[in-house]
Design a protein around this motif. Structure first.
Motif: not given
Length: 68
Positions: A11-14, A18, A37, A52-53, A56-57
Motif C-alpha cells: 500500500a503506497v502513498k505515491d 515507489s 494506481n 495506491q489508495g 490500508e495495509k
C-alpha cells in the motif's frame, strides 16, 4: 496444490515515487496501469505489487496461474 507465484502487495502513498525507487533496485513493470494506481513489478523470481489508495495495509498474495 499449486498456489502460484508469491508476491507482496504494498500500500503506497505515491505510486510514481515507489515505482522509481523499485526500478533503481532492478525491478521491472510486468503488469498494471500506473494511471489506475496499480503496478506489478518483478526482479528475477521476486514479485511485488504497488497499490495506491486500494489497501490500508501491505498484504501477502499468492497468484494462481503465475509462474515464478
Amino acid at each position: 496444490m499449486k498456489l502460484g507465484a508469491f508476491s507482496v502487495s504494498l500500500a503506497v502513498k505515491d505510486i510514481a515515487a515507489s515505482r522509481a525507487f523499485y526500478e533503481q533496485l532492478g525491478f521491472e513493470v510486468v503488469h498494471g496501469d500506473q494511471a489506475q494506481n496499480w503496478l506489478i513489478l518483478r526482479n528475477g523470481t521476486t514479485n511485488i505489487g504497488l497499490f495506491q489508495g486500494m489497501f490500508e495495509k501491505n498484504t501477502l498474495t499468492f497468484n494462481p496461474g503465475w509462474d515464478q
